[in-house]
Design a protein around this motif. Structure first.
Motif, PDB file in Angstrom:
ATOM      1  N   LYS A   3      -5.453   0.890   8.963  1.00 27.09           N
ATOM      2  CA  LYS A   3      -4.538  -0.030   8.326  1.00 27.09           C
ATOM      3  C   LYS A   3      -4.094   0.366   7.229  1.00 27.09           C
ATOM      4  O   LYS A   3      -2.944   0.202   6.769  1.00 27.09           O
ATOM      5  CB  LYS A   3      -5.383  -1.333   8.351  1.00 27.09           C
ATOM      6  CG  LYS A   3      -5.451  -2.176   9.802  1.00 27.09           C
ATOM      7  CD  LYS A   3      -6.097  -3.418   9.199  1.00 27.09           C
ATOM      8  CE  LYS A   3      -6.296  -4.318  10.640  1.00 27.09           C
ATOM      9  NZ  LYS A   3      -6.878  -5.705  10.294  1.00 27.09           N
ATOM     10  N   LEU A   4      -4.979   1.128   6.351  1.00 27.53           N
ATOM     11  CA  LEU A   4      -4.686   1.657   5.085  1.00 27.53           C
ATOM     12  C   LEU A   4      -3.602   2.793   5.081  1.00 27.53           C
ATOM     13  O   LEU A   4      -2.680   2.655   4.317  1.00 27.53           O
ATOM     14  CB  LEU A   4      -5.785   2.138   4.317  1.00 27.53           C
ATOM     15  CG  LEU A   4      -5.782   2.523   2.906  1.00 27.53           C
ATOM     16  CD1 LEU A   4      -5.236   1.506   2.211  1.00 27.53           C
ATOM     17  CD2 LEU A   4      -7.031   3.160   2.333  1.00 27.53           C
ATOM     18  N   THR A   5      -3.707   3.539   6.030  1.00 26.33           N
ATOM     19  CA  THR A   5      -2.892   4.784   6.447  1.00 26.33           C
ATOM     20  C   THR A   5      -1.551   4.153   6.937  1.00 26.33           C
ATOM     21  O   THR A   5      -0.377   4.654   6.382  1.00 26.33           O
ATOM     22  CB  THR A   5      -3.432   5.619   7.263  1.00 26.33           C
ATOM     23  OG1 THR A   5      -4.799   6.121   6.925  1.00 26.33           O
ATOM     24  CG2 THR A   5      -2.398   6.887   7.592  1.00 26.33           C
ATOM     25  N   GLY A   6      -1.556   3.145   7.764  1.00 29.57           N
ATOM     26  CA  GLY A   6      -0.491   2.519   8.251  1.00 29.57           C
ATOM     27  C   GLY A   6       0.335   1.804   7.172  1.00 29.57           C
ATOM     28  O   GLY A   6       1.752   2.141   6.971  1.00 29.57           O
ATOM     29  N   CYS A   7      -0.236   1.221   6.159  1.00 30.84           N
ATOM     30  CA  CYS A   7       0.546   0.391   5.028  1.00 30.84           C
ATOM     31  C   CYS A   7       0.896   1.539   4.244  1.00 30.84           C
ATOM     32  O   CYS A   7       1.984   1.319   3.594  1.00 30.84           O
ATOM     33  CB  CYS A   7      -0.627  -0.344   4.254  1.00 30.84           C
ATOM     34  SG  CYS A   7      -0.908  -1.778   5.348  1.00 30.84           S
ATOM     35  N   PHE A  13       7.809   4.725   3.478  1.00 30.92           N
ATOM     36  CA  PHE A  13       9.150   4.781   4.206  1.00 30.92           C
ATOM     37  C   PHE A  13      10.069   3.669   3.334  1.00 30.92           C
ATOM     38  O   PHE A  13      11.344   4.094   3.243  1.00 30.92           O
ATOM     39  CB  PHE A  13       8.802   4.320   5.749  1.00 30.92           C
ATOM     40  CG  PHE A  13      10.080   4.094   6.416  1.00 30.92           C
ATOM     41  CD1 PHE A  13      11.047   4.876   6.842  1.00 30.92           C
ATOM     42  CD2 PHE A  13      10.610   2.575   6.668  1.00 30.92           C
ATOM     43  CE1 PHE A  13      11.972   4.631   7.666  1.00 30.92           C
ATOM     44  CE2 PHE A  13      11.842   2.347   7.004  1.00 30.92           C
ATOM     45  CZ  PHE A  13      12.352   3.483   7.920  1.00 30.92           C
ATOM     46  N   ILE A  14       9.464   2.684   2.903  1.00 31.57           N
ATOM     47  CA  ILE A  14      10.519   1.594   2.313  1.00 31.57           C
ATOM     48  C   ILE A  14      10.999   2.270   0.980  1.00 31.57           C
ATOM     49  O   ILE A  14      12.129   2.067   0.796  1.00 31.57           O
ATOM     50  CB  ILE A  14       9.503   0.402   2.049  1.00 31.57           C
ATOM     51  CG1 ILE A  14       9.494  -0.410   3.310  1.00 31.57           C
ATOM     52  CG2 ILE A  14      10.368  -0.468   0.951  1.00 31.57           C
ATOM     53  CD1 ILE A  14       8.425  -1.445   3.181  1.00 31.57           C
ATOM     54  N   LEU A  17      13.815   4.882   1.818  1.00 30.96           N
ATOM     55  CA  LEU A  17      14.768   4.140   2.202  1.00 30.96           C
ATOM     56  C   LEU A  17      15.592   3.397   0.996  1.00 30.96           C
ATOM     57  O   LEU A  17      16.874   3.356   1.065  1.00 30.96           O
ATOM     58  CB  LEU A  17      14.402   3.033   3.403  1.00 30.96           C
ATOM     59  CG  LEU A  17      15.514   2.250   4.008  1.00 30.96           C
ATOM     60  CD1 LEU A  17      16.588   2.942   4.686  1.00 30.96           C
ATOM     61  CD2 LEU A  17      15.166   1.234   4.871  1.00 30.96           C
ATOM     62  N   ALA A  18      14.710   2.914   0.299  1.00 30.75           N
ATOM     63  CA  ALA A  18      15.356   2.252  -0.989  1.00 30.75           C
ATOM     64  C   ALA A  18      16.058   3.238  -1.806  1.00 30.75           C
ATOM     65  O   ALA A  18      17.453   3.074  -2.364  1.00 30.75           O
ATOM     66  CB  ALA A  18      14.508   1.457  -1.907  1.00 30.75           C
ATOM     67  N   ILE A  19      15.513   4.392  -2.043  1.00 34.47           N
ATOM     68  CA  ILE A  19      16.067   5.476  -2.937  1.00 34.47           C
ATOM     69  C   ILE A  19      17.431   5.877  -2.300  1.00 34.47           C
ATOM     70  O   ILE A  19      18.537   6.212  -2.811  1.00 34.47           O
ATOM     71  CB  ILE A  19      15.117   6.604  -3.152  1.00 34.47           C
ATOM     72  CG1 ILE A  19      14.032   6.081  -3.945  1.00 34.47           C
ATOM     73  CG2 ILE A  19      15.864   8.088  -3.754  1.00 34.47           C
ATOM     74  CD1 ILE A  19      12.729   7.148  -4.252  1.00 34.47           C
ATOM     75  N   PHE A  20      17.371   6.054  -0.947  1.00 34.38           N
ATOM     76  CA  PHE A  20      18.323   6.713  -0.141  1.00 34.38           C
ATOM     77  C   PHE A  20      19.600   5.570  -0.240  1.00 34.38           C
ATOM     78  O   PHE A  20      20.848   5.792  -0.557  1.00 34.38           O
ATOM     79  CB  PHE A  20      18.181   6.629   1.134  1.00 34.38           C
ATOM     80  CG  PHE A  20      19.301   7.302   2.175  1.00 34.38           C
ATOM     81  CD1 PHE A  20      19.857   8.487   2.055  1.00 34.38           C
ATOM     82  CD2 PHE A  20      19.976   6.259   2.919  1.00 34.38           C
ATOM     83  CE1 PHE A  20      20.720   8.876   2.923  1.00 34.38           C
ATOM     84  CE2 PHE A  20      20.811   6.734   3.936  1.00 34.38           C
ATOM     85  CZ  PHE A  20      21.515   8.085   3.858  1.00 34.38           C
ATOM     86  N   LEU A  21      19.397   4.127  -0.134  1.00 33.56           N
ATOM     87  CA  LEU A  21      20.256   3.292  -0.065  1.00 33.56           C
ATOM     88  C   LEU A  21      20.940   3.129  -1.525  1.00 33.56           C
ATOM     89  O   LEU A  21      21.983   2.812  -1.809  1.00 33.56           O
ATOM     90  CB  LEU A  21      19.832   1.949   0.351  1.00 33.56           C
ATOM     91  CG  LEU A  21      19.514   1.822   1.911  1.00 33.56           C
ATOM     92  CD1 LEU A  21      18.822   0.478   2.061  1.00 33.56           C
ATOM     93  CD2 LEU A  21      20.625   1.864   2.736  1.00 33.56           C
TER      94      LEU A  21
END
Length: 198
Positions: A3-7, A13-14, A17-21
């Motif tokens: 769960k920690l790795t997934g978070c 990823f977020i 994505l935010a930097i790209f946008l």
């Protein structure tokens, strides 16, 4: 642990994505994260010169310029710029010489230079820019760094200069000379002779 790795992966990823946008100007990352802003202004005098202009007319107008480009594959790119521009017309007195003044029958005759555009000042605070592009053109512009706003502003100078001729904005020489000769009696008192502008 999973769960920690997934978070962690989701957060990374977020963030990416935010930097790209943010790079594409779709979101304002600075506003979202609450960055504070400091602004510094510096005045540096680049050039100082004495001018010998007789400004006679000031005209303020709106200038419209547009760009329309079509591509069968990529689609369309359109842009429109509307801006207030102020023109200053008059005569350049620095071209006057001793030969420009002659004495005839007790009067001083001043041969004035031609009327010209002395200065053109676009008001950037009034600029309104409207653009419309297809999705492929928008993506191409982002990747290539093409800026429609800069292209429209670069085109403004030539359009505004051509506008003076096409719309006949240059004041009539006879009208300006009539105004100067209306003021001439005041100068005649100091010159000790009648002053006539031609």
């Amino acid at each position: 642990m999973k769960k920690l790795t997934g978070c962690t992966v989701l957060l990374l990823f977020i963030m990416v994505l935010a930097i790209f946008l943010s790079q594409l100007d779709i979101i304002d990352l600075g506003g979202v994260l609450g960055f504070s802003r400091n602004a510094t202004s510096i005045l540096q005098v680049l050039r100082s010169e004495s001018l010998m202009f007789l400004a006679t007319d000031r005209i303020t107008t709106f200038i419209y310029t547009d760009i329309t480009e079509n591509s069968f594959i990529m689609g369309n790119r359109e842009g429109l710029l509307i801006m207030k521009v102020t023109y200053l017309f008059g005569m350049d007195l620095s071209v006057l010489t001793v030969d420009s003044i002659e004495r005839s029958q007790g009067a001083l005759i001043v041969h004035m230079p031609d009327v010209e555009l002395l200065e053109m000042s676009p008001d950037l605070t009034t600029a309104e820019i409207y653009t419309k592009t297809s999705g492929l053109v928008w993506l191409y512009d982002r990747l290539s760094g093409y800026d429609m706003h800069k292209a429209l502003l670069a085109q403004m100078d030539s359009v505004a200069t051509e506008f003076v001729e096409s719309e006949g904005l240059l004041p009539e020489r006879a009208e300006i000379l009539a105004r100067l000769n209306g003021f001439a009696p005041v100068l005649s008192e100091y010159a000790g002779a009648d002053v006539v502008f031609r």
